[in-house]
Design a protein around this motif. Sequence first.
Motif, mmCIF file in Angstrom:
data_model
loop_
_atom_site.group_PDB
_atom_site.id
_atom_site.type_symbol
_atom_site.label_atom_id
_atom_site.label_comp_id
_atom_site.label_asym_id
_atom_site.label_seq_id
_atom_site.Cartn_x
_atom_site.Cartn_y
_atom_site.Cartn_z
ATOM 1 N N PHE A 199 50.272 67.476 37.772
ATOM 2 C CA PHE A 199 51.274 66.560 37.072
ATOM 3 C C PHE A 199 51.324 66.355 35.844
ATOM 4 C CE2 PHE A 199 53.397 62.546 36.048
ATOM 5 C CZ PHE A 199 54.623 62.620 36.839
ATOM 6 N N GLY A 200 52.264 66.589 34.961
ATOM 7 C CA GLY A 200 52.043 66.504 33.620
ATOM 8 C C GLY A 200 53.052 65.376 33.122
ATOM 9 N N GLY A 201 52.491 64.700 32.196
ATOM 10 C CA GLY A 201 53.373 63.483 31.416
ATOM 11 C C GLY A 201 54.352 64.348 30.454
ATOM 12 N N THR A 202 55.470 63.901 30.463
ATOM 13 C CA THR A 202 56.337 64.400 29.503
ATOM 14 C C THR A 202 56.608 63.362 28.429
ATOM 15 O OG1 THR A 202 58.258 63.504 30.776
ATOM 16 C CG2 THR A 202 57.454 65.878 31.125
ATOM 17 N N ASP A 203 55.819 62.149 28.141
ATOM 18 C CA ASP A 203 55.929 61.362 27.073
ATOM 19 C C ASP A 203 55.389 62.141 25.687
ATOM 20 O OD1 ASP A 203 53.491 61.501 28.140
ATOM 21 O OD2 ASP A 203 53.233 59.333 27.841
ATOM 22 N N SER A 204 54.707 62.968 25.946
ATOM 23 C CA SER A 204 54.075 63.841 24.818
ATOM 24 C C SER A 204 53.653 65.212 25.316
ATOM 25 C CB SER A 204 53.066 63.043 24.307
ATOM 26 O OG SER A 204 51.811 62.930 25.274
ATOM 27 N N LEU A 205 54.316 66.234 24.241
ATOM 28 C CA LEU A 205 54.052 67.668 24.671
ATOM 29 C C LEU A 205 52.966 68.240 23.401
ATOM 30 C CD1 LEU A 205 57.747 68.522 25.488
ATOM 31 C CD2 LEU A 205 55.982 67.731 27.181
ATOM 32 N N LYS A 206 52.490 69.467 23.815
ATOM 33 C CA LYS A 206 51.858 69.990 22.985
ATOM 34 C C LYS A 206 52.005 71.522 23.131
ATOM 35 C CE LYS A 206 47.918 70.717 26.062
ATOM 36 N NZ LYS A 206 46.303 70.214 26.068
ATOM 37 N N LEU A 254 42.386 85.514 23.238
ATOM 38 C CA LEU A 254 42.805 84.849 21.824
ATOM 39 C C LEU A 254 42.448 83.269 21.781
ATOM 40 C CD1 LEU A 254 46.339 85.959 21.668
ATOM 41 C CD2 LEU A 254 44.865 87.058 20.637
ATOM 42 N N ILE A 255 42.257 82.872 20.588
ATOM 43 C CA ILE A 255 41.820 81.362 20.316
ATOM 44 C C ILE A 255 43.018 80.565 20.356
ATOM 45 C CG2 ILE A 255 40.904 79.890 18.513
ATOM 46 C CD1 ILE A 255 38.877 82.281 18.024
ATOM 47 N N ASN A 256 42.972 79.459 20.931
ATOM 48 C CA ASN A 256 44.277 78.681 21.154
ATOM 49 C C ASN A 256 44.233 77.707 19.986
ATOM 50 O OD1 ASN A 256 45.169 79.794 23.364
ATOM 51 N ND2 ASN A 256 43.941 78.333 24.837
ATOM 52 N N VAL A 257 45.370 77.658 19.300
ATOM 53 C CA VAL A 257 45.648 76.586 18.435
ATOM 54 C C VAL A 257 46.620 75.511 19.043
ATOM 55 C CG1 VAL A 257 46.684 76.170 15.909
ATOM 56 C CG2 VAL A 257 45.275 78.323 16.424
ATOM 57 N N VAL A 258 46.222 74.261 19.015
ATOM 58 C CA VAL A 258 46.941 73.155 19.426
ATOM 59 C C VAL A 258 47.790 72.792 18.361
ATOM 60 C CG1 VAL A 258 46.808 71.281 20.862
ATOM 61 C CG2 VAL A 258 45.162 72.976 21.195
ATOM 62 N N VAL A 259 49.159 72.439 18.908
ATOM 63 C CA VAL A 259 50.258 71.751 17.981
ATOM 64 C C VAL A 259 50.833 70.675 18.959
ATOM 65 C CG1 VAL A 259 52.204 71.879 16.655
ATOM 66 C CG2 VAL A 259 50.603 73.836 16.725
ATOM 67 N N THR A 260 50.521 69.357 18.260
ATOM 68 C CA THR A 260 50.977 68.232 18.916
ATOM 69 C C THR A 260 52.547 67.906 18.294
ATOM 70 O OG1 THR A 260 48.910 67.258 19.147
ATOM 71 C CG2 THR A 260 50.662 65.787 19.543
ATOM 72 N N LEU A 261 53.676 67.620 19.336
ATOM 73 C CA LEU A 261 54.817 67.660 18.864
ATOM 74 C C LEU A 261 55.187 66.075 18.959
ATOM 75 C CD1 LEU A 261 56.662 70.268 21.267
ATOM 76 C CD2 LEU A 261 55.891 70.391 18.732
ATOM 77 N N SER A 262 55.954 65.879 17.867
ATOM 78 C CA SER A 262 56.266 64.195 17.606
ATOM 79 C C SER A 262 57.284 63.920 18.852
ATOM 80 C CB SER A 262 56.991 64.097 16.264
ATOM 81 O OG SER A 262 58.075 64.970 16.085
ATOM 82 N N ASP A 263 57.638 62.847 18.978
ATOM 83 C CA ASP A 263 58.608 62.348 20.046
ATOM 84 C C ASP A 263 59.835 62.840 19.892
ATOM 85 O OD1 ASP A 263 56.619 60.787 21.150
ATOM 86 O OD2 ASP A 263 57.176 58.891 20.158
ATOM 87 N N ALA A 264 60.325 62.894 18.428
ATOM 88 C CA ALA A 264 61.570 63.773 18.209
ATOM 89 C C ALA A 264 61.772 65.075 18.607
ATOM 90 C CB ALA A 264 62.152 63.369 16.814
ATOM 91 N N ALA A 265 60.625 65.608 18.081
ATOM 92 C CA ALA A 265 60.591 67.272 18.212
ATOM 93 C C ALA A 265 60.319 67.397 19.860
ATOM 94 C CB ALA A 265 59.335 67.618 17.619
ATOM 95 N N ALA A 266 59.692 66.534 20.480
ATOM 96 C CA ALA A 266 59.440 66.855 22.088
ATOM 97 C C ALA A 266 60.718 67.000 22.886
ATOM 98 C CB ALA A 266 58.413 65.885 22.499
ATOM 99 N N LYS A 267 61.790 66.375 22.352
ATOM 100 C CA LYS A 267 62.984 66.213 23.078
ATOM 101 C C LYS A 267 63.889 67.603 22.855
ATOM 102 C CE LYS A 267 63.847 61.290 21.916
ATOM 103 N NZ LYS A 267 64.889 60.270 21.224
ATOM 104 N N ARG A 268 63.531 68.718 22.021
ATOM 105 C CA ARG A 268 63.870 69.836 22.089
ATOM 106 C C ARG A 268 63.219 70.995 22.970
ATOM 107 N NH1 ARG A 268 64.427 70.512 15.290
ATOM 108 N NH2 ARG A 268 65.442 68.408 15.026
#
Length: 357
Positions: A199-206, A254-268
């Motif tokens: 289960f993954g929470g959708t309140d914050s995405l990366k 490959l090496i993973n680069v993590v980018v955390t999305l803001s709440d506004a960006a996560a809606k897209r």
Amino acid sequence: MMNKKMITISSASALLLLVGVTYFVYSVRPTPTAVDAEEPVSAQVVTQPLKQGMVTSTLTAFGDVSPERTVAISSAYPVQITQLLVVQGQSVNKGSPLALLRSDPTAVLGYQQAQSANTLAQAELKRTKELLSLQMATQSQVDTAQKNAQDAQASLTAQRKLGGGNASDTLLAPTSGVVLVLSAGQGDRIAAGAPIMQFGGTDSLKVLLGIDPSNRATIKKGSSVTLATLSNPAQTTQASVSEVQNLLDPKTQLINVVVTLSDAAAKRFIPGMRVRAEIATGQQQAYEVPRQAVLSDAQGSYLFQVKQHKAVRINVHSLIDNGATLGVSGKLDPTAPLVVLGNYELKDAMLVRESKP
């Protein structure tokens, strides 16, 4: 003799006529001018102003959108799934039912036995205390009854934690999110702690972006990132690097680069989307020119500028490659237009006819 004379006269007349026509043609033909004789060669080109400033170098990477927090949903005791209420990929709200569970019959039996033993032990303790008050029992007997009652209560608590106290139970969503993976199906018997679903929470995405290990040193935490989905590359979202991992992914190497999305960006975005990213790796003072404006030959890279309607070749060095544009350095004139199209047919000092893009 007469016939030969007439043939000779006819031939002479035809020759005189030919000479006269030739004279007439050349006499009326216009005399070529110096302009016609030395008409200059020019080329049609497209130009644009030359831009100078801080040019950002970027690295292109691809990756996937995923929930920032992923949990394995399981049961603390052996159960059987009597009804599965969700499907893979389904979005649910916090507290929504995910599955109906039934406790293992053995656990239920063990709880019932522990409950009976606890009832008996508590009653025995009460009787022993009453006998003590009548001086018909010793303090040692009371202590033994007290210990048996405590042991029975502990056993009942343990059996309750094993699920025997609930013949049925409902599995609830810990937060708003999406069902990523179903690990079990309806009717399956599940051991204690075994995953039922991811289960993954959708309140914050990366976003996890894969880069070649050789490029790791060029990317730092906080570097700006421009994201776009592969299905809609024209719509971009700005974000930043939150982490550069030090572990090589065994699947992609490959090496993973993590980018955390803001709440506004996560809606897209939604989990599982494939994205393309342009990661900023540094800035440098340079002239920014379109890639097609730079040519190369045995002498190296060069481009053309226009001065006094003539093409001027200028050798350049490429400093930054951003795909569609290049950051270059050289003895360029900031005030002279840059040739962006039609430069393949140019030579140094060649006349040009300019047009704007």
